[in-house]
Design an enzyme around this catalytic site. Structure first.
Site, short mmCIF file in Angstrom:
data_model
loop_
_atom_site.label_atom_id
_atom_site.label_comp_id
_atom_site.label_asym_id
_atom_site.label_seq_id
_atom_site.Cartn_x
_atom_site.Cartn_y
_atom_site.Cartn_z
N CYS A 166 -19.17 -5.62 11.22
CA CYS A 166 -19.34 -6.59 10.12
C CYS A 166 -19.49 -8.00 10.67
CB CYS A 166 -18.14 -6.52 9.18
SG CYS A 166 -18.23 -7.72 7.83
N CYS A 195 -22.09 -10.31 1.12
CA CYS A 195 -22.66 -9.29 2.03
C CYS A 195 -24.18 -9.39 2.05
CB CYS A 195 -22.23 -7.89 1.58
SG CYS A 195 -20.50 -7.51 1.89
N ASP A 220 0.78 -1.25 0.00
CA ASP A 220 0.00 0.00 0.00
C ASP A 220 0.82 1.30 0.00
OD1 ASP A 220 0.59 0.90 2.60
OD2 ASP A 220 -1.36 0.44 3.42
N CYS A 277 -22.46 -1.91 8.12
CA CYS A 277 -21.36 -0.96 8.01
C CYS A 277 -21.85 0.41 7.58
CB CYS A 277 -20.28 -1.49 7.06
SG CYS A 277 -20.85 -1.85 5.39
N CYS A 285 -27.19 -7.20 4.01
CA CYS A 285 -26.65 -6.57 5.22
C CYS A 285 -26.13 -5.15 4.91
CB CYS A 285 -25.52 -7.41 5.79
SG CYS A 285 -24.72 -6.70 7.25
N CYS A 294 -16.71 0.35 10.83
CA CYS A 294 -17.34 -0.43 9.75
C CYS A 294 -16.84 -1.87 9.72
CB CYS A 294 -17.14 0.26 8.40
SG CYS A 294 -15.43 0.31 7.82
#
Length: 292
Positions: A230, A169, A114, A175, A172, A226
């Site tokens: 989860c 997901c 990153d 988040c 849902c 978030c």
């Protein structure tokens, strides 16, 4: 090398991801992260980062901590509890590349974590490791999302894995509902200018905009809301990487102790920590925003 999972994809231009990134940038969601706009062509095609690249190896490393912060401590994102992951993962990638060369021969490759124009999450999906959740984090069925993503681009011609094509997901929206600043503007799309992580780390302004002060939810550095909400993170297990052992001050210092910390003490304690990124002044700015 200590990585938890590995997947392989063919090195090629990511056309669909390029369009999504371009649209995201056009909306200004990158805020003042100028680096997100730079080197667009390198970001979407690994063959321009490593000439002759044929394979993209993606590896995941768990950072879910064994310990929690005390309730009186200002909140710090879990990934920053221990030694800066850039040091740890870069070393592991160098070890892996050396291992490959020792066993195969001369191989051209570069490792990334990153800090370069690489679409890590996209490559993780293309490598079959998981899917991008509504909070824009990579999600895995076996351990959730508290995972660092490392990338090794190489000219090895490897057998590729099948891309991850399903989204688990479902309906849902925990988040999206839980984000105090409403930074998740659409499924998988985050407006960074509203994100607490951006505000407390990436934003270099002298002050955090006042409209966010009552929404900071005690987050001094980064934000895990978030991810914490989860359901997939019920599978998260404590990491076994000794370098990620929490710095005691991160777990135990109170708001007042953080405010009273000198710049010299801060530099000494957190010299190898991600907390050094916003510097002492940034941490003090964040504390003021939390209290206002």
């Amino acid at each position: 090398m200590g990585f938890d999972t590995c997947g392989i994809a063919m090195a090629q231009q990511l056309d669909d991801d390029a369009r999504r990134l371009e649209q995201w940038l056009q909306k200004g969601y990158q805020g003042k992260m100028q680096y997100m706009e730079n080197h667009f062509d390198l970001r979407i095609d690994p063959r321009k980062l490593v000439p002759g690249a044929k394979s993209v190896i993606t590896l995941l490393l768990n950072y879910f901590p064994q310990e929690e912060q005390n309730t009186y401590a200002p909140n710090i994102a879990k990934y920053a509890f221990g030694t800066d992951y850039h040091y740890i993962i870069k070393e592991k990638l160098n070890e892996l590349l050396a291992f490959i060369r020792d066993n195969i021969g001369e191989v051209n490759g570069r490792g990334f974590v990153d800090s370069a124009p690489v679409l890590e999450r996209s490559w993780a999906v293309h490598s079959g490791l998981g899917w991008v959740g509504k909070n824009a984090n990579l999600l895995t069925k076996h351990s959730g999302s508290f995972l660092f993503i490392a990338t090794l681009i190489t000219d090895l011609d490897l057998i590729i894995d099948s891309p991850f094509r399903t989204d688990h997901c479902g309906t849902c929206t925990r988040c999206i509902d839980a984000c105090p600043t409403q930074a998740i503007v659409a499924p998988t799309e985050v407006d960074a200018t509203k994100c607490i992580s951006y505000l407390t780390i990436e934003l270099k302004d002298a002050l955090i905009p006042s409209e966010f002060h009552d929404k900071m939810d005690n987050w001094m550095f980064g934000c895990d809301i978030c991810q914490d909400v989860c359901p997939w993170n019920r599978f998260a297990k404590p990491n076994t990487e000794t370098a990620f052992t929490p710095i005691p001050e991160i777990l135990n210092l109170s708001m007042q102790q953080w405010e009273e910390m000198t710049e010299d003490a801060f530099r000494k304690i957190f010299k190898n920590s991600p907390l050094i990124r916003p510097r002492w002044k940034g941490i003090q700015r964040n504390l003021k925003a939390i209290k206002n």
